[in-house]
Scaffold this motif. Structure first.
Motif, PDB file in Angstrom:
ATOM      1  N   ASN A 177      43.492  43.792  41.320  1.00 20.26           N
ATOM      2  CA  ASN A 177      44.158  45.118  41.563  1.00 20.26           C
ATOM      3  C   ASN A 177      43.155  46.108  41.831  1.00 20.26           C
ATOM      4  O   ASN A 177      43.176  47.348  42.560  1.00 20.26           O
ATOM      5  N   VAL A 178      41.928  46.256  40.933  1.00 17.91           N
ATOM      6  CA  VAL A 178      41.012  47.298  41.066  1.00 17.91           C
ATOM      7  C   VAL A 178      40.387  47.156  42.466  1.00 17.91           C
ATOM      8  O   VAL A 178      40.038  48.105  43.335  1.00 17.91           O
ATOM      9  N   GLY A 179      40.003  46.077  42.907  1.00 16.43           N
ATOM     10  CA  GLY A 179      39.593  45.804  44.299  1.00 16.43           C
ATOM     11  C   GLY A 179      40.258  46.282  45.432  1.00 16.43           C
ATOM     12  O   GLY A 179      39.689  46.593  46.542  1.00 16.43           O
ATOM     13  N   ALA A 180      41.635  46.169  45.353  1.00 16.68           N
ATOM     14  CA  ALA A 180      42.506  46.556  46.239  1.00 16.68           C
ATOM     15  C   ALA A 180      42.391  48.050  46.318  1.00 16.68           C
ATOM     16  O   ALA A 180      42.392  48.674  47.609  1.00 16.68           O
TER      17      ALA A 180
ATOM     18  N   GLY B 212      37.353  51.404  51.858  1.00 21.37           N
ATOM     19  CA  GLY B 212      36.394  50.547  52.489  1.00 21.37           C
ATOM     20  C   GLY B 212      34.958  49.996  51.501  1.00 21.37           C
ATOM     21  O   GLY B 212      34.139  49.643  51.908  1.00 21.37           O
ATOM     22  N   LEU B 213      35.404  49.890  50.239  1.00 18.19           N
ATOM     23  CA  LEU B 213      34.663  49.607  48.982  1.00 18.19           C
ATOM     24  C   LEU B 213      34.898  48.157  48.616  1.00 18.19           C
ATOM     25  O   LEU B 213      35.909  47.701  48.834  1.00 18.19           O
ATOM     26  N   SER B 214      34.043  47.646  47.706  1.00 15.93           N
ATOM     27  CA  SER B 214      34.362  46.482  46.998  1.00 15.93           C
ATOM     28  C   SER B 214      33.880  46.390  45.704  1.00 15.93           C
ATOM     29  O   SER B 214      33.234  47.627  45.400  1.00 15.93           O
TER      30      SER B 214
ATOM     31  N   GLU C 148      32.810  35.898  37.560  1.00 16.68           N
ATOM     32  CA  GLU C 148      33.322  35.383  38.956  1.00 16.68           C
ATOM     33  C   GLU C 148      33.361  36.273  40.253  1.00 16.68           C
ATOM     34  O   GLU C 148      33.390  36.272  41.352  1.00 16.68           O
ATOM     35  N   PHE C 149      33.445  37.771  39.815  1.00 14.79           N
ATOM     36  CA  PHE C 149      33.618  38.968  40.597  1.00 14.79           C
ATOM     37  C   PHE C 149      32.450  39.628  40.767  1.00 14.79           C
ATOM     38  O   PHE C 149      32.452  40.528  41.649  1.00 14.79           O
TER      39      PHE C 149
END
Length: 135
Positions: free
Chosen positions: A61-64, A70-72, A99-100
């Protein structure tokens, strides 16, 4: 995205919609700040079982939100995590969290909190590209 006084709100359908008066993310001062996200699946609202799977969904969710600008998670510099059962769930949460992220990992604060029907909530601060850091 909407903008007010140089502050841009970030919105995406890839993360749960706000349940109150807040943005999913805000860009300001060379950083993207995310809201605290729980493990609800975007669109479905389904909550996975167990802290490890909840942690994975929270970070998706945060990654979305980051991806919308344009970030990760690689751009995260600060992570704040809340666990419903800090002592019981820390090891499983930390294993899923790892893992992330890769070195250099962002700084992190993990605390026990009284959460509403979830086991984990996480927010991050990410550095925007082209933003200079001292040193």
């Amino acid at each position: 995205m909407s903008e007010h006084h140089g502050i841009q709100a970030v919105r995406t359908g890839g993360a749960p919609r706000p349940a109150g008066a807040y943005s999913q993310g805000v860009v300001a001062g060379g950083f993207l700040f995310t809201a605290g996200f729980g493990p609800q699946g975007p669109g479905t609202g389904e909550i996975p079982e167990g802290v490890a799977d909840q942690t994975r969904q929270v970070l998706r969710n945060v990654g979305a939100v980051l991806a919308e600008h344009g970030l990760s998670l690689r751009d995260a510099v600060k992570v704040t995590a809340h666990l419903q059962h800090l002592k019981r769930d820390f090891a499983a949460y930390d294993a899923a969290y790892q893992e992330f992220f890769e070195e250099p990992c962002p700084v992190r604060t993990t605390v026990g909190s009284d959460l509403m029907d979830i086991l984990v909530e996480i927010d991050v601060v990410a550095l925007l590209p082209g933003t200079r850091t001292p040193g």
